[in-house]
Design a protein around this motif. Structure first.
Motif, PDB file in Angstrom:
ATOM      1  N   ASP A  41     -13.972  -1.170   8.891  1.00 14.62           N
ATOM      2  CA  ASP A  41     -14.276  -0.010   9.275  1.00 14.62           C
ATOM      3  C   ASP A  41     -14.452  -0.078  10.830  1.00 14.62           C
ATOM      4  OD1 ASP A  41     -15.281   0.697   6.872  1.00 14.62           O
ATOM      5  OD2 ASP A  41     -17.452  -0.109   7.165  1.00 14.62           O
ATOM      6  N   TYR A  42     -14.523  -1.154  11.657  1.00 19.77           N
ATOM      7  CA  TYR A  42     -14.484  -0.931  13.123  1.00 19.77           C
ATOM      8  C   TYR A  42     -13.113  -0.656  13.677  1.00 19.77           C
ATOM      9  CZ  TYR A  42     -19.201  -3.222  13.021  1.00 19.77           C
ATOM     10  OH  TYR A  42     -20.501  -3.564  12.645  1.00 19.77           O
ATOM     11  N   PHE A  43     -12.196  -1.548  12.705  1.00 16.44           N
ATOM     12  CA  PHE A  43     -10.574  -1.388  13.256  1.00 16.44           C
ATOM     13  C   PHE A  43      -9.822  -0.423  12.473  1.00 16.44           C
ATOM     14  CE2 PHE A  43     -11.540  -6.295  13.512  1.00 16.44           C
ATOM     15  CZ  PHE A  43     -12.508  -6.187  14.291  1.00 16.44           C
ATOM     16  N   TYR A  44     -10.475   0.283  11.845  1.00 14.40           N
ATOM     17  CA  TYR A  44      -9.768   1.549  11.102  1.00 14.40           C
ATOM     18  C   TYR A  44      -8.902   2.333  11.431  1.00 14.40           C
ATOM     19  CZ  TYR A  44      -9.105   4.032   6.701  1.00 14.40           C
ATOM     20  OH  TYR A  44      -8.767   4.761   5.377  1.00 14.40           O
ATOM     21  N   ASN A  45      -9.047   2.666  12.897  1.00 15.18           N
ATOM     22  CA  ASN A  45      -8.037   3.604  13.488  1.00 15.18           C
ATOM     23  C   ASN A  45      -6.760   2.839  14.128  1.00 15.18           C
ATOM     24  OD1 ASN A  45      -9.579   2.097  15.775  1.00 15.18           O
ATOM     25  ND2 ASN A  45      -9.083   3.580  17.309  1.00 15.18           N
ATOM     26  N   THR A  46      -6.888   1.592  14.057  1.00 12.44           N
ATOM     27  CA  THR A  46      -5.491   1.016  14.320  1.00 12.44           C
ATOM     28  C   THR A  46      -4.705   0.876  13.453  1.00 12.44           C
ATOM     29  OG1 THR A  46      -6.445  -1.328  14.276  1.00 12.44           O
ATOM     30  CG2 THR A  46      -6.845  -0.417  16.342  1.00 12.44           C
ATOM     31  N   PHE A  47      -5.148   0.927  11.978  1.00 17.65           N
ATOM     32  CA  PHE A  47      -4.548   0.860  10.766  1.00 17.65           C
ATOM     33  C   PHE A  47      -3.229   1.729  10.511  1.00 17.65           C
ATOM     34  CE2 PHE A  47      -8.502  -1.531   9.145  1.00 17.65           C
ATOM     35  CZ  PHE A  47      -8.155  -2.874   9.814  1.00 17.65           C
ATOM     36  N   GLY A  48      -2.231   1.306   9.974  1.00 17.11           N
ATOM     37  CA  GLY A  48      -1.279   2.536   9.395  1.00 17.11           C
ATOM     38  C   GLY A  48      -1.707   2.976   8.155  1.00 17.11           C
ATOM     39  N   GLU A  49      -0.832   3.480   7.420  1.00 22.63           N
ATOM     40  CA  GLU A  49      -1.199   4.292   6.228  1.00 22.63           C
ATOM     41  C   GLU A  49      -0.894   3.184   4.865  1.00 22.63           C
ATOM     42  OE1 GLU A  49      -2.787   7.205   5.997  1.00 22.63           O
ATOM     43  OE2 GLU A  49      -2.809   7.275   7.968  1.00 22.63           O
ATOM     44  N   GLY A  50      -0.189   2.459   5.175  1.00 22.06           N
ATOM     45  CA  GLY A  50       0.197   1.551   3.836  1.00 22.06           C
ATOM     46  C   GLY A  50      -0.509   0.368   3.535  1.00 22.06           C
ATOM     47  N   GLY A  51      -1.435  -0.024   4.488  1.00 23.27           N
ATOM     48  CA  GLY A  51      -2.073  -1.140   3.902  1.00 23.27           C
ATOM     49  C   GLY A  51      -3.438  -1.095   3.722  1.00 23.27           C
ATOM     50  N   PHE A  52      -4.381  -1.177   4.494  1.00 21.14           N
ATOM     51  CA  PHE A  52      -6.015  -1.105   4.160  1.00 21.14           C
ATOM     52  C   PHE A  52      -6.250   0.065   3.596  1.00 21.14           C
ATOM     53  CE2 PHE A  52      -6.944  -4.865   6.986  1.00 21.14           C
ATOM     54  CZ  PHE A  52      -7.297  -5.615   6.101  1.00 21.14           C
ATOM     55  N   LYS A  53      -5.669   1.465   4.140  1.00 22.53           N
ATOM     56  CA  LYS A  53      -5.897   2.759   4.023  1.00 22.53           C
ATOM     57  C   LYS A  53      -5.284   2.887   2.640  1.00 22.53           C
ATOM     58  CE  LYS A  53      -6.214   4.629   8.539  1.00 22.53           C
ATOM     59  NZ  LYS A  53      -5.462   5.553   9.632  1.00 22.53           N
ATOM     60  N   ARG A  54      -4.169   2.610   2.169  1.00 22.26           N
ATOM     61  CA  ARG A  54      -3.536   2.783   1.058  1.00 22.26           C
ATOM     62  C   ARG A  54      -4.573   1.990  -0.048  1.00 22.26           C
ATOM     63  NH1 ARG A  54       2.712   1.224  -0.913  1.00 22.26           N
ATOM     64  NH2 ARG A  54       2.751   2.401  -2.887  1.00 22.26           N
ATOM     65  N   ILE A  55      -5.114   1.012   0.043  1.00 25.82           N
ATOM     66  CA  ILE A  55      -5.776   0.393  -0.949  1.00 25.82           C
ATOM     67  C   ILE A  55      -7.115   1.142  -1.151  1.00 25.82           C
ATOM     68  CG2 ILE A  55      -7.276  -1.703  -1.237  1.00 25.82           C
ATOM     69  CD1 ILE A  55      -5.001  -3.558  -0.108  1.00 25.82           C
ATOM     70  N   PHE A  56      -7.735   1.554   0.088  1.00 30.60           N
ATOM     71  CA  PHE A  56      -9.157   2.079  -0.025  1.00 30.60           C
ATOM     72  C   PHE A  56      -9.075   3.479  -0.403  1.00 30.60           C
ATOM     73  CE2 PHE A  56     -10.226  -1.768   1.957  1.00 30.60           C
ATOM     74  CZ  PHE A  56     -11.422  -1.910   1.813  1.00 30.60           C
ATOM     75  N   ASN A  57      -7.826   4.043  -0.215  1.00 25.84           N
ATOM     76  CA  ASN A  57      -7.892   5.608  -0.634  1.00 25.84           C
ATOM     77  C   ASN A  57      -7.373   5.720  -1.940  1.00 25.84           C
ATOM     78  OD1 ASN A  57      -8.571   6.572   1.922  1.00 25.84           O
ATOM     79  ND2 ASN A  57      -6.496   6.530   2.793  1.00 25.84           N
ATOM     80  N   ASN A  58      -6.647   4.762  -2.495  1.00 27.99           N
ATOM     81  CA  ASN A  58      -6.016   5.104  -3.862  1.00 27.99           C
ATOM     82  C   ASN A  58      -6.748   4.159  -5.104  1.00 27.99           C
ATOM     83  OD1 ASN A  58      -3.563   6.701  -3.349  1.00 27.99           O
ATOM     84  ND2 ASN A  58      -3.410   5.443  -1.740  1.00 27.99           N
ATOM     85  N   GLY A  59      -7.922   3.461  -4.576  1.00 27.52           N
ATOM     86  CA  GLY A  59      -8.216   2.525  -5.629  1.00 27.52           C
ATOM     87  C   GLY A  59      -9.818   3.074  -6.349  1.00 27.52           C
ATOM     88  N   VAL A  60     -10.169   2.091  -7.113  1.00 35.31           N
ATOM     89  CA  VAL A  60     -11.709   2.099  -7.417  1.00 35.31           C
ATOM     90  C   VAL A  60     -12.255   1.157  -6.401  1.00 35.31           C
ATOM     91  CG1 VAL A  60     -13.379   1.850  -9.221  1.00 35.31           C
ATOM     92  CG2 VAL A  60     -11.167   2.734  -9.854  1.00 35.31           C
ATOM     93  N   VAL A  61     -13.148   1.734  -5.399  1.00 36.09           N
ATOM     94  CA  VAL A  61     -13.738   0.969  -4.247  1.00 36.09           C
ATOM     95  C   VAL A  61     -15.180   0.663  -4.532  1.00 36.09           C
ATOM     96  CG1 VAL A  61     -13.920   0.789  -1.850  1.00 36.09           C
ATOM     97  CG2 VAL A  61     -11.947   2.065  -2.881  1.00 36.09           C
ATOM     98  N   TYR A  62     -15.665  -0.537  -4.488  1.00 33.92           N
ATOM     99  CA  TYR A  62     -16.998  -0.733  -4.401  1.00 33.92           C
ATOM    100  C   TYR A  62     -17.378  -1.436  -2.909  1.00 33.92           C
ATOM    101  CZ  TYR A  62     -16.589  -0.901  -9.505  1.00 33.92           C
ATOM    102  OH  TYR A  62     -16.462  -0.379 -10.819  1.00 33.92           O
ATOM    103  N   SER A  63     -18.435  -0.863  -2.503  1.00 32.21           N
ATOM    104  CA  SER A  63     -18.566  -1.226  -1.108  1.00 32.21           C
ATOM    105  C   SER A  63     -18.941  -2.620  -0.882  1.00 32.21           C
ATOM    106  CB  SER A  63     -19.958  -0.133  -0.534  1.00 32.21           C
ATOM    107  OG  SER A  63     -21.067  -0.584  -1.220  1.00 32.21           O
ATOM    108  N   ASN A  64     -19.629  -3.459  -1.918  1.00 36.52           N
ATOM    109  CA  ASN A  64     -19.996  -4.595  -1.255  1.00 36.52           C
ATOM    110  C   ASN A  64     -20.158  -5.271  -2.629  1.00 36.52           C
ATOM    111  OD1 ASN A  64     -20.741  -6.859   0.314  1.00 36.52           O
ATOM    112  ND2 ASN A  64     -22.833  -6.479  -0.640  1.00 36.52           N
ATOM    113  N   ILE A  65     -19.712  -6.679  -2.745  1.00 35.63           N
ATOM    114  CA  ILE A  65     -20.017  -7.467  -3.808  1.00 35.63           C
ATOM    115  C   ILE A  65     -20.945  -8.620  -3.366  1.00 35.63           C
ATOM    116  CG2 ILE A  65     -17.982  -7.320  -5.117  1.00 35.63           C
ATOM    117  CD1 ILE A  65     -16.849  -9.996  -3.950  1.00 35.63           C
TER     118      ILE A  65
END
Length: 528
Positions: A41-65
């Protein structure tokens, strides 16, 4: 009527084909050791579209295990994720265990029956007492599925591969080569080429310099960074800590990718009649020389570069196999390692617990009760071990001695709770001691299991060993299922780490691992 029946049969056939397509050709388990969801969350603005953002925008996301036991480390976390069970069932209680007869600490995976390839270490998954997702896939496919694991360390690699995997590879701390154990019979030619060819790590090491990948002002997530100077680190093979240091830098994730891309290119994943499985472990923790510094530009840079590494891996999978044919499972290991130092006078350190003093005083107390003998063998991993053979030879009541010892140790400052091995073994435990039971296995459990209060330091009275500050805080650890036709959604509830493995096997339509006691996540089960 015949026309209606024909139409129904056609619809059922299409439905059947669609359902069959939901079984992935490849499962890729991406685990980031020491991943922190808050850092994403803190570093989100430095990420591109193909890594963390691709995973979290296109998956079934659980906030915490949530892991249901204390003292989580790499080995215990990975065993829980891949077996769907806690240490009391899977047998992996931590990275290390203590041999009181030899008076030395050894890896939980130490096995002298097997030698290493490209390492002097002796490892096998023998002490992993439950089957893994990969094991069940091998059984279901009658050996046709290929299962490999790549990780920085032996513990995560071997546990991810399981007992039936084709191979597990990790970076050796002494030579920097991709090592494995002769327990596994598979050593692909491209691993040998990687270790010995012109592209080997040793051939490139003198050119590897870690400096900021972005301008320093881009790393603005923490207002606590005081140093305005750019950092620069090099790695010298002649130094003792060269490869352990490299394994805590962004370079380890790039080396992981180099090898993983070889498997994707040459491993024929997705071409077999049964699904294959590749486990990839990245590193998301502190740089080794900076373990005592919590807020740094280095950790921000590591996450920025990890985002690019994730994008590279996902692109390679999509190009070779197709993400629609691949199940991506992304999560972390639920703990974070650091060294905390406080200035004098802050009163955050509540006191010091001295295990050696506790051990000695307990032995004196038991001598006064039961005679002048050495009743205590030692202290390890917040557990006290009594001399069971002596107690048996003296025909003493083990339960009585454990209870007396627990009453005594419970009076020490800093001790929050003490329970006995007998109580945990016979079911005399409650919600307050449930995590102590889940964190230990009956075959190597101590006689007293101790929980210390947060804020207390564990002081070994050894100038060469740093004191450890006790923390009980949870680490935000997201879980994402992506690809294979899954529809994106965000679920804002906490799930258990033991639910990951049965969810994967549910999608694969195979049995869950044999120690699993959790059901598949319902959001995964209702996907169409």
């Amino acid at each position: 009527m015949r026309r209606i029946l024909t139409s129904l049969i056609a619809i059922l056939a299409v439905t059947h084909i669609g359902a069959q397509e939901q079984v992935p050709k490849l499962v890729v388990c991406i685990t980031v050791d020491q991943l922190r969801g808050d850092y994403i969350d803190y570093f989100y603005n430095t990420f591109g579209e193909g890594g963390f953002k691709r995973i979290f925008n296109n998956g079934v996301v659980y906030s915490n295990i949530r892991f249901e036991f204390s003292n989580i480390d790499q080995a215990s976390a990975f065993a829980t994720l891949y077996t769907g069970s806690n240490p009391n069932l899977n047998g992996i209680t931590g990275n290390k265990k203590y041999d009181f007869n030899k008076r030395q600490e050894v890896s939980i995976l130490y096995d002298p029956d097997y030698i290493g390839n490209y390492t002097k270490e002796n490892y096998s998954p023998k002490n992993l007492m439950a089957s893994t997702v990969g094991d069940e896939l091998k059984i279901a496919s009658k050996g046709r599925s290929d299962i490999y694991a790549i990780a920085p360390d032996a513990e995560s690699a071997i546990i991810s591969a399981g007992h039936a995997g084709n191979g597990a590879f990790w970076m050796d701390n002494l030579n920097g080569k991709w090592a494995t154990t002769t327990f596994y019979k598979g050593l692909p030619w491209y691993v040998d080429r990687y270790n010995n060819g012109p592209e080997s790590l040793s051939a490139r090491l003198d050119q590897m310099v870690w400096s900021p990948a972005l301008p320093l002002e881009k790393y603005d997530a923490f207002p606590y960074v005081l140093d305005e100077l750019p950092f620069k680190y090099t790695f010298n093979e002649r130094t003792v800590d060269c490869f352990p240091k490299l394994k805590t830098s962004p370079f380890i994730n790039k080396e992981i990718n180099r090898l993983a891309l070889q498997f994707i290119e040459y491993g024929a994943f997705g071409t077999r009649s049964c699904p294959d499985m590749l486990s990839v472990t990245y590193y998301g923790g502190n740089f080794l020389p900076l373990m005592d510094k919590e807020y740094t530009r280095e950790i921000q840079d590591l996450y920025y570069q990890l985002d690019q590494d994730l994008a590279e891996l996902l692109n390679a999978i999509d190009k070779k196999i197709g993400l629609k044919n691949t199940l991506i499972v992304f999560t972390g290991s639920g703990y974070y390692q650091s060294i905390e130092e406080y200035a004098d006078g802050w009163m955050l350190n509540r006191g010091e617990f001295h295990p050696k003093r506790c051990e000695a005083l307990l032995n004196m107390y038991l001598m006064a009760l039961y005679g002048q003998k050495n009743w205590v063998k030692g202290y390890y991993n917040e557990q006290i071990y009594l001399d069971r053979k002596l107690i048996d030879d003296e025909k003493m009541d083990l339960e009585e001695i454990q209870n007396k010892a627990a009453e005594f140790v419970g009076q020490f400052s800093g001790v929050q709770h003490v329970t006995t091995e007998y109580a945990l073994r016979t079911g005399n435990w409650n919600e307050g001691t449930a995590n102590l039971r889940a964190n230990t296995h009956h075959l190597d459990r101590g006689d007293l299991i101790i929980e210390l209060q947060p804020g207390w330091k564990v002081n070994w009275d050894n100038p060469r060993e740093k004191s450890r500050l006790v923390r009980h805080n949870a680490v935000l650890t997201p879980l994402v299922f992506m690809g294979n036709g899954l529809k994106p959604q965000h679920i804002y509830r906490e799930v258990k780490a033991t639910e990951v493995a049965p969810s994967i096997t549910y999608i694969l339509r195979i049995r869950p691992p044999n120690a699993t006691q959790s059901l598949p996540l319902p959001e995964i089960g209702v996907q169409k």
